[in-house]
Design a protein around this motif. Sequence first.
Motif, PDB file in Angstrom:
ATOM      1  N   LEU A 259      42.666  45.209  33.580  1.00 17.06           N
ATOM      2  CA  LEU A 259      41.276  45.103  34.000  1.00 17.06           C
ATOM      3  C   LEU A 259      40.634  43.905  33.322  1.00 17.06           C
ATOM      4  O   LEU A 259      40.651  43.797  32.095  1.00 17.06           O
ATOM      5  CB  LEU A 259      40.504  46.381  33.646  1.00 17.06           C
ATOM      6  N   ILE A 260      40.079  43.004  34.134  1.00 20.26           N
ATOM      7  CA  ILE A 260      39.363  41.847  33.595  1.00 20.26           C
ATOM      8  C   ILE A 260      37.892  41.959  33.984  1.00 20.26           C
ATOM      9  O   ILE A 260      37.531  41.751  35.153  1.00 20.26           O
ATOM     10  CB  ILE A 260      39.953  40.516  34.117  1.00 20.26           C
ATOM     11  N   PRO A 261      37.037  42.338  33.044  1.00 19.81           N
ATOM     12  CA  PRO A 261      35.598  42.414  33.351  1.00 19.81           C
ATOM     13  C   PRO A 261      34.957  41.034  33.278  1.00 19.81           C
ATOM     14  O   PRO A 261      35.364  40.177  32.489  1.00 19.81           O
ATOM     15  CB  PRO A 261      35.069  43.324  32.242  1.00 19.81           C
ATOM     16  N   THR A 262      33.972  40.804  34.123  1.00 23.98           N
ATOM     17  CA  THR A 262      33.177  39.587  34.046  1.00 23.98           C
ATOM     18  C   THR A 262      31.710  40.009  33.969  1.00 23.98           C
ATOM     19  O   THR A 262      31.379  41.181  34.111  1.00 23.98           O
ATOM     20  CB  THR A 262      33.397  38.697  35.283  1.00 23.98           C
ATOM     21  N   GLU A 263      30.853  39.039  33.772  1.00 24.96           N
ATOM     22  CA  GLU A 263      29.421  39.357  33.699  1.00 24.96           C
ATOM     23  C   GLU A 263      28.627  38.221  34.316  1.00 24.96           C
ATOM     24  O   GLU A 263      28.736  37.073  33.888  1.00 24.96           O
ATOM     25  CB  GLU A 263      28.980  39.593  32.257  1.00 24.96           C
ATOM     26  N   GLY A 264      27.871  38.543  35.338  1.00 31.77           N
ATOM     27  CA  GLY A 264      27.012  37.557  35.987  1.00 31.77           C
ATOM     28  C   GLY A 264      27.662  36.793  37.129  1.00 31.77           C
ATOM     29  O   GLY A 264      27.074  35.833  37.631  1.00 31.77           O
ATOM     30  N   LEU A 265      28.853  37.223  37.569  1.00 33.57           N
ATOM     31  CA  LEU A 265      29.537  36.516  38.659  1.00 33.57           C
ATOM     32  C   LEU A 265      29.249  37.122  40.025  1.00 33.57           C
ATOM     33  O   LEU A 265      29.675  36.589  41.047  1.00 33.57           O
ATOM     34  CB  LEU A 265      31.054  36.483  38.415  1.00 33.57           C
ATOM     35  N   GLY A 266      28.552  38.262  40.049  1.00 38.07           N
ATOM     36  CA  GLY A 266      28.187  38.866  41.318  1.00 38.07           C
ATOM     37  C   GLY A 266      29.309  39.683  41.936  1.00 38.07           C
ATOM     38  O   GLY A 266      30.338  39.942  41.319  1.00 38.07           O
ATOM     39  N   HIS A 267      29.110  40.056  43.192  1.00 37.25           N
ATOM     40  CA  HIS A 267      30.076  40.900  43.894  1.00 37.25           C
ATOM     41  C   HIS A 267      31.184  40.093  44.561  1.00 37.25           C
ATOM     42  O   HIS A 267      32.339  40.515  44.596  1.00 37.25           O
ATOM     43  CB  HIS A 267      29.342  41.736  44.941  1.00 37.25           C
ATOM     44  N   SER A 268      30.860  38.916  45.082  1.00 35.78           N
ATOM     45  CA  SER A 268      31.845  38.139  45.843  1.00 35.78           C
ATOM     46  C   SER A 268      32.928  37.537  44.959  1.00 35.78           C
ATOM     47  O   SER A 268      34.098  37.509  45.333  1.00 35.78           O
ATOM     48  CB  SER A 268      31.149  37.032  46.642  1.00 35.78           C
TER      49      SER A 268
END
Length: 284
Positions: A259-268
Amino acid sequence: MGIENISVLLKNLLATSYGQWFNLVAFFSPPRAGKLAYDTFVKVRDGRVKPEQQEYLDEARHSTESVGGDLIQTYQWEGSGPRVLMVHGWESNTFRWRKLIEVLRAAQFHIIAFDAPAHGYSSGKILHVPLYGECVEHMVRQFQPKYIIGHSMGGMTALYHAHRHPNESVEKVVTIGSPSELEAIAKSYQRMLGFNDRVLRAFDTAVYEEFGYHIHEFATAEFIRGNAKKGLLLHDKLDRIAPFHASEKVHEAWENSVLIPTEGLGHSMHQDDVNRQIVDFLKN
């Protein structure tokens, strides 16, 4: 009030009018209300090819495949490397993959994509995960991809497909911003339209009659449990369309997943770094 705000207001008014209608019908006939809610839920209203998308897609149009009575448009970008099948999300089409396709082509992957029923150039009027899963199975048998990448509903479908059709030829699955639980989607649908719990229960019955699952039983975190394929889950913590905890649950259940979480990249999640991580995962 700007045009965009007026458009949003009209859409909200239309949604709530559907909910009020379902509530009224449910007072007299819950089964009828459940069927109406189900039919509205699976009906596709957007996702056809737009003029600005046409040139890009037409250059790669391949065969049309018959699946469940629909003609499904496929695309191919040839490469000398392993085959990758790409599965887009709800009310989208193959054009959404254009940035990832560039990165995959540079790495010599052979790319196969298709428009879901009622999307892009494909025929049809409705879409749901079991139907989409049968489309994926057809493409797997027809084109023999080694890897599958799915965005949003496409990722949910890829995991459902891995459960329903555990093809050994598919070694890795990538999901991007994908939901996990139909129950959570159904409750979001309830909030958006404003229908009551009587309608929700009738909707659940309609789903069970159609697929043999109650909505609380349809969850990819359960479908993927014990699956031996390798998985990469990319999900933004601030995703407003599909909650981040959906991929957390899938990751907990899927031993061979990352699992690679991101933050602020949105849904697309079209960003270059996301695409590079996908390519790295497929190559290693």
